[in-house]
Enzyme design. Structure first.
Site, mmCIF file in Angstrom:
data_model
loop_
_atom_site.group_PDB
_atom_site.id
_atom_site.type_symbol
_atom_site.label_atom_id
_atom_site.label_comp_id
_atom_site.label_asym_id
_atom_site.label_seq_id
_atom_site.Cartn_x
_atom_site.Cartn_y
_atom_site.Cartn_z
ATOM 1 N N ASP A 1 0.819 -1.214 0.000
ATOM 2 C CA ASP A 1 0.000 0.000 0.000
ATOM 3 C C ASP A 1 0.851 1.262 0.000
ATOM 4 O OD1 ASP A 1 0.854 -0.471 2.598
ATOM 5 O OD2 ASP A 1 -1.120 -0.268 3.515
ATOM 6 N N CYS A 2 2.029 1.198 0.595
ATOM 7 C CA CYS A 2 2.913 2.369 0.569
ATOM 8 C C CYS A 2 3.428 2.633 -0.837
ATOM 9 C CB CYS A 2 4.083 2.160 1.529
ATOM 10 S SG CYS A 2 3.570 1.995 3.253
#
Length: 732
Positions: free
Chosen positions: A454-455
């Site tokens: 997700d980063c």
């Protein structure tokens, strides 16, 4: 740098050091280290700035702003304040505290290898623990909002005593009584037993085995440790080394005293093998399975007759992995627990004069954060990328990025994001069982060096927003580097369509039956998460608008499969369970963003409609939403006693993503958030925002800026569109 006794006041209301002398140094790609200046000359050369003052809880002297009349004006005021908290290199520093078992690991781990602290650091660590003692009984929980447990109370009591607090100090007297009432340190969970064994105040015979020989097994075996979730894996590598050599600090007066203080019974009469599965009911979240207990019977038998060459080979294999992890991460390691276990292992093997010892000591500072209540240990070396990615997107989506007074700030943000991308695979890639990192953005800094799905998605989105949507920014991140990020994310989708956190799911679900840590849930393998899935596929969706020819078929298939996963992951009541934020409001916001990208809205999709109805049922009369961290523990909605600004923002964002057609619930949420904004544009800190492993809350204090700014700015336009109002007629 000694651990001499300290004269500690009975009250921790006021700082134990002069807070005007503390400075936060942001350097080398976002590193955070706090420094105490002792001379007037140092103070003159390095004046305290707004970032320092804010995080120390001091007055920032930022001016009051014109009262906001519209959501847009409130968002504008919010960023007018928040941009003063941006570091000089473009990122947003911040606390990442909350868990109460981290600081004791820092203290115990440093103590057993003879690595000291500056007196000012010790004083503020003591004050933090005093301030975080439970007001009802003086103990500590697994996190700052939790009830008192043996894990929290036993370890933090021990830390206070090491740091120099007298056993007769009121904070120790009260905590010791609570500890004994809960069963004493013999009933501490497995990780606590391990820490106390290293300190020589708990016997190694009282631990379930952590044999390093596991690393000698063939990789294809379904329970080989490389198949475990990466946070579990990186903790148990050094644990297996330290267990294999039975590391124990030599006795001294403090150790002898702690043996008496930590237990209600006679330490020297305890039958240690009987304590292996003795865990206080106050701590127990994930009880052992029958399979795990049976395996430990076998392993305990082996421990009584280990094969020396095999044990030596296992210890060597574990140590080699420790060294590779250190070198892959610039001695940050993945997290604070593995950090301190690795530090002890390297100190034992190579000594205090070694390069490894000195570099571990230097990078230890990256985890030490000073806040208003004292000095804590953070859950990683920070959340730099995560916080920076969100506010960058918020500014573009709200239009605040186009204001002349914000352009310099946005330029610096892009420069930092450019530097934060990981451009290569780890130094030790295959031999450390790592997933590729080329093209990734990590959770904190480039140096820490771990891919997070997700980063990477949020980092790439922020870059595309800043480079492709704005006409005044340079193109710092090349198309090739964006393609690398896309290539990487496409390798992370699991067969069911969802995305996990750091890597693909490697192990079977039944490995959870071998969970050795009684205080955490779902830690043995990777799992797919609605939040991670959304961050990736929203990034892919935005990317294909700008670069429609690059891997178009692969991206389309990935998004379609991910949407199918989100449909299946939705709870019958309508929400999605969050695993990284609290809880349904957090994950539902992400899921509805994903559904909106494929045209699924309140009026077109039963999934979206059910989610909106679920959230609307939870809206309070004051217009807000309030959800307890206990929702994460139970996977069911648990009300918080108060409405929460951040969760209200998540819920309102959810409704807007779903194109909810009625303005009233959104307007009520907007009014709640605007009503809590301070005259200087900031918002006060409320309840803790994040969570991990179901049972431990963790802080994201920058969320109280990024999400209100984001929500209010979007809501202004959204409500204007719903009501057909032009600019300047009620909404910006």
């Amino acid at each position: 740098m000694s651990y001499a006794p300290l004269d500690i006041p009975p009250s921790s209301d006021k700082p134990f050091t002069d807070y005007s002398r503390w400075r936060l140094l942001s350097s080398e790609g976002g590193r955070h280290t706090w420094h105490y200046l002792k001379t007037d000359e140092e103070l003159k050369e390095w004046p305290q700035n707004t970032v320092d003052k804010f995080w120390l809880g001091m007055k920032t002297d930022l001016p009051e702003l014109p009262p906001a009349k519209t959501p847009y004006e409130a968002a504008k005021n919010g960023y007018e304040f928040y941009k003063h908290l941006q570091a000089h290199d473009g990122h947003w520093p911040g606390e990442y505290g909350g868990p109460m078992f981290l600081l004791p690991g820092l203290v115990i781990g440093s103590y057993v290898v003879g690595m000291g602290f500056k007196e000012e650091e010790k004083l503020e660590m003591i004050r933090y623990l005093m301030n975080r003692a439970h007001p009802d009984d003086g103990g500590w929980g697994i996190h700052v909002e939790g009830h008192s447990t043996v894990f929290g109370t036993g370890l933090n009591y021990t830390a206070l005593r090491i740091l120099g607090v007298n056993a007769d100090h009121p904070v120790c007297v009260r905590a010791r009584a609570t500890l004994h009432k809960l069963g004493g340190a013999a009933a501490i969970p497995a990780w606590g037993k391990f820490w106390l064994s290293l300190l020589n105040v708990y016997d190694w015979e009282g631990n379930n085995p952590v044999p390093p020989e596991l690393w000698l097994l063939p990789d294809w075996i379904p329970f080989h440790p490389h198949r475990w979730w990466i946070h579990t894996r990186t903790v148990y590598v050094p644990m297996s080394y330290l267990f294999g050599i039975k590391f124990t600090m030599p006795e001294n007066d403090l150790i002898l005293s702690l043996r008496q203080e930590l237990y209600p019974q006679d330490y020297y009469k305890i039958h240690w093998p009987s304590q292996r599965n003795n865990v206080s009911s106050a701590d127990l979240y994930a009880p052992h399975s029958g399979l795990f207990d049976a395996v430990n019977v076998v392993l305990s038998t082996y421990e009584s007759c280990t094969i020396p060459p095999l044990r030596s080979a296992g210890v060597k294999a574990a140590y080699d992995l420790i060294v590779r992890e250190d070198e892959n991460t610039g001695y940050q390691t993945l997290g604070p627990v593995s950090k301190m276990f690795n530090l002890i292992a390297r100190a034992h093997a190579e000594g205090p004069e070694s390069y490894a010892y000195k570099l571990h000591m230097e990078k230890r500072q990256d985890f030490m954060w000073l806040g208003e209540e004292g000095m804590m240990m953070c859950g990683t070396n920070g959340s730099q990328l995560w916080d920076t990615g969100f506010i960058a997107q918020a500014l573009v989506e709200t239009g605040l990025a186009y204001l002349d007074e914000n352009k310099e700030s946005l330029g610096k943000t892009l420069e930092w994001l450019d530097e934060a991308q990981i451009l290569d695979d780890p130094k030790h890639y295959r031999s450390s069982y790592r997933h590729s990192t080329k093209g990734a953005w990590g959770f904190s800094t480039k140096e820490q060096g771990y891919t997070v799905s997700d980063c990477t998605g949020e980092g790439l989105k922020a870059v595309m927003y800043l480079q492709n949507d704005l006409d005044f920014t340079p193109k710092l991140v090349s198309e090739r580097r964006m393609f690398d990020a896309i290539d990487l994310m496409l390798t992370l989708q699991n067969p069911g369509g969802g995305f996990a956190s750091y890597e693909l799911i490697r192990g079977p679900k039944w490995l959870e039956w071998l969970n050795p840590a009684e205080v955490f849930g779902d830690i043995m393998i990777e799992y797919t998460y609605p939040e991670c899935t959304t961050s990736v596929i929203t990034s892919l969706s935005i990317f294909r608008k700008h670069y429609p020819q690059y891997r178009a078929g692969d991206i389309d298939r990935t998004i379609k499969s991910a949407i199918g996963y989100l449909h299946k992951a939705q709870k019958p009541e309508g929400g999605w369970v969050g695993s990284w934020g609290i809880c349904f409001t957090y994950a539902t916001q992400f899921a509805l963003e994903s559904l909106s990208l494929v045209g699924e809205t309140y009026e077109t999709s039963p999934y979206s409609r059910r989610a909106c109805d679920f959230l609307l049922e939870k809206q309070r009369t004051d217009g807000g939403w309030g959800e307890s961290y206990k929702s994460c523990e139970r996977s069911e909605w648990v009300e918080h006693e108060n409405s929460q600004v951040v969760q209200t923002c998540w819920a309102v964002m959810s409704l807007m993503y779903a194109r909810y057609p009625h303005p009233e619930p959104i307007e009520k949420g907007v009014r709640l958030v605007m009503s809590r904004q301070r005259p200087d544009g900031s918002w006060p800190q409320e309840a803790i925002e994040g969570v991990f492993n179901k049972n431990c809350a963790i802080a994201y204090p920058n969320f109280k800026f990024s999400f209100p700014i984001w929500m209010l700015g979007k809501a202004d336009q959204y409500l204007r569109d719903l009501k057909g109002k032009p600019n300047g007629d009620g909404y910006h």
